[in-house]
Design an enzyme around this catalytic site. Sequence first.
Site, PDB file in Angstrom:
ATOM      1  CG  HIS A 104      82.805  12.271  60.425  1.00  0.00           C
ATOM      2  ND1 HIS A 104      82.824  10.905  60.226  1.00  0.00           N
ATOM      3  CD2 HIS A 104      82.891  12.463  61.763  1.00  0.00           C
ATOM      4  CE1 HIS A 104      82.923  10.287  61.400  1.00  0.00           C
ATOM      5  NE2 HIS A 104      82.961  11.208  62.352  1.00  0.00           N
ATOM      6  CG  ASP A 162      80.517   7.656  59.097  1.00  0.00           C
ATOM      7  OD1 ASP A 162      79.690   8.016  58.237  1.00  0.00           O
ATOM      8  OD2 ASP A 162      81.678   8.117  59.149  1.00  0.00           O
ATOM      9  CG  HIS A 170      87.585  13.877  56.674  1.00  0.00           C
ATOM     10  ND1 HIS A 170      86.591  14.791  56.932  1.00  0.00           N
ATOM     11  CD2 HIS A 170      87.159  12.704  57.209  1.00  0.00           C
ATOM     12  CE1 HIS A 170      85.613  14.203  57.609  1.00  0.00           C
ATOM     13  NE2 HIS A 170      85.930  12.936  57.785  1.00  0.00           N
ATOM     14  CG  ASP A 194      81.418  10.004  56.204  1.00  0.00           C
ATOM     15  OD1 ASP A 194      81.910   8.881  56.012  1.00  0.00           O
ATOM     16  OD2 ASP A 194      81.629  10.679  57.247  1.00  0.00           O
TER      17      ASP A 194
HETATM   18  C1  SP5 Z   1      86.065   9.102  56.698  1.00  0.00           C
HETATM   19  C2  SP5 Z   1      85.634   9.306  58.125  1.00  0.00           C
HETATM   20  O1  SP5 Z   1      84.542   8.894  58.494  1.00  0.00           O
HETATM   21  N1  SP5 Z   1      86.506   9.896  58.954  1.00  0.00           N
HETATM   22  C3  SP5 Z   1      86.149  10.151  60.303  1.00  0.00           C
HETATM   23  C4  SP5 Z   1      87.289  10.597  61.141  1.00  0.00           C
HETATM   24  C5  SP5 Z   1      86.857  10.826  62.559  1.00  0.00           C
HETATM   25  N2  SP5 Z   1      87.957  11.017  63.433  1.00  0.00           N
HETATM   26  C6  SP5 Z   1      87.637  11.511  64.739  1.00  0.00           C
HETATM   27  C7  SP5 Z   1      87.005  10.454  65.578  1.00  0.00           C
HETATM   28  C8  SP5 Z   1      86.653  11.006  66.921  1.00  0.00           C
HETATM   29  C9  SP5 Z   1      85.734  10.066  67.635  1.00  0.00           C
HETATM   30  N3  SP5 Z   1      85.233  10.679  68.813  1.00  0.00           N
HETATM   31  C10 SP5 Z   1      84.121   9.984  69.443  1.00  0.00           C
HETATM   32  C11 SP5 Z   1      84.570   8.766  70.165  1.00  0.00           C
HETATM   33  C12 SP5 Z   1      83.420   8.093  70.859  1.00  0.00           C
HETATM   34  N4  SP5 Z   1      83.760   7.804  72.219  1.00  0.00           N
HETATM   35 ZN    ZN Z   2      82.710   9.732  58.502  1.00  0.00          ZN
END
Ligand code: SP5
Ligand code: ZN
Length: 344
Positions: free
Chosen positions: A197, A285, A159, A195
Amino acid sequence: MHIIYSEDHRHQDGTAELIDGQFHPPVEKPERAERILAAVREAGIGGIQAPDAVERRILEKVHDPGYLQFLEKAWDEWIAAHGDWDALPIDWPTRTFVQRLPEAIDGKLGYYSFDAGTPITRGTWKAATAAASVASSGARKVVGGEHAVFCLCRPPGHHAARDLYGGYCFLNNAAVAVEELLEGGSGRVAVVDVDYHHGNGTQTIFYRRGDVLFASIHADPRQDFPFFLGYVDETGEGEGADANANYPLRWGTGWTDGYDDALGAALGRVRDFAPDAVVVSLGTDTFDGDPISRFKLRSDDYLRIGEGIGGLRLPTVFVMEGGYAVDALGVNVVNVLSGFEDAY
Ligand code: SP5
Ligand code: ZN
């Protein structure tokens, strides 16, 4: 395959992460790397080595020098202003606001970040540069003739953009690996980002480059983080036209109802690009039990991901990204690496 690991990852150890409007213990925590290390060691994936320090020159190919200076000094400026607590941004120069670097640390945090979920701590610079060193040293092993290497990077990197941190990422480890491969003689490099994301940082770093293909399978940005990039119509610009390929998938996607096909399509793009080497942004993930994600992959599916990548039969640098279900993290990563070795 060799494994590169630095224990300095443990200096990134935030107190709190803002999730769903509440402060929680960060999911991106030192235990992640420790679990992966134990699993690859037990599975006999390969010898484990510490990295050499990444050259500043390489970091400056990937990142803006002013951004690097900011990251290096951010903690000192933060504790001078507020004391010994995680540094988090709370204001951003978004649409219509002037993009000008402020003097105060609070303004700088907003200028150089895109989310509030990525704490800067006392050890962030040390841990982030160690992760970049892991990626750099791993890529150099492949330049030296190894067929593959696993860079056990933490904190993750995909990211992080040229001058932005966020998504638990500060320095773009995968981009560091790409630059090392190009410098070591590769004419063309493909990044495969699996990943959950979208790798918004990696995409933007190489968006105008024709010698680097970025292919990513991820949660649809209409539904999930990082929201503002990762659409199908982002295909590259200028020299980089047609060297960017996004495969967004809806919440709930599993192996047979979308993931397998998307992986096949992404790997087909890599074959057509005919790169000299591959960098894999390896996040697990996408696992069914991941606490922040909504895909449905099972542990055995990671064998298939590894086999697909191994079937390319190209020199490969695996760079660890996300994956937060700590009990399954080890087996899932081991499965990707063993599937790769079996198919290579
Ligand atoms: C490297 C990587 O995997 N970074 C991911 C960053 C994600 N950050 C935002 C997380 C938001 C989670 N929202 C869902 C929560 C479930 N209740
Ligand atoms: Zn991720």
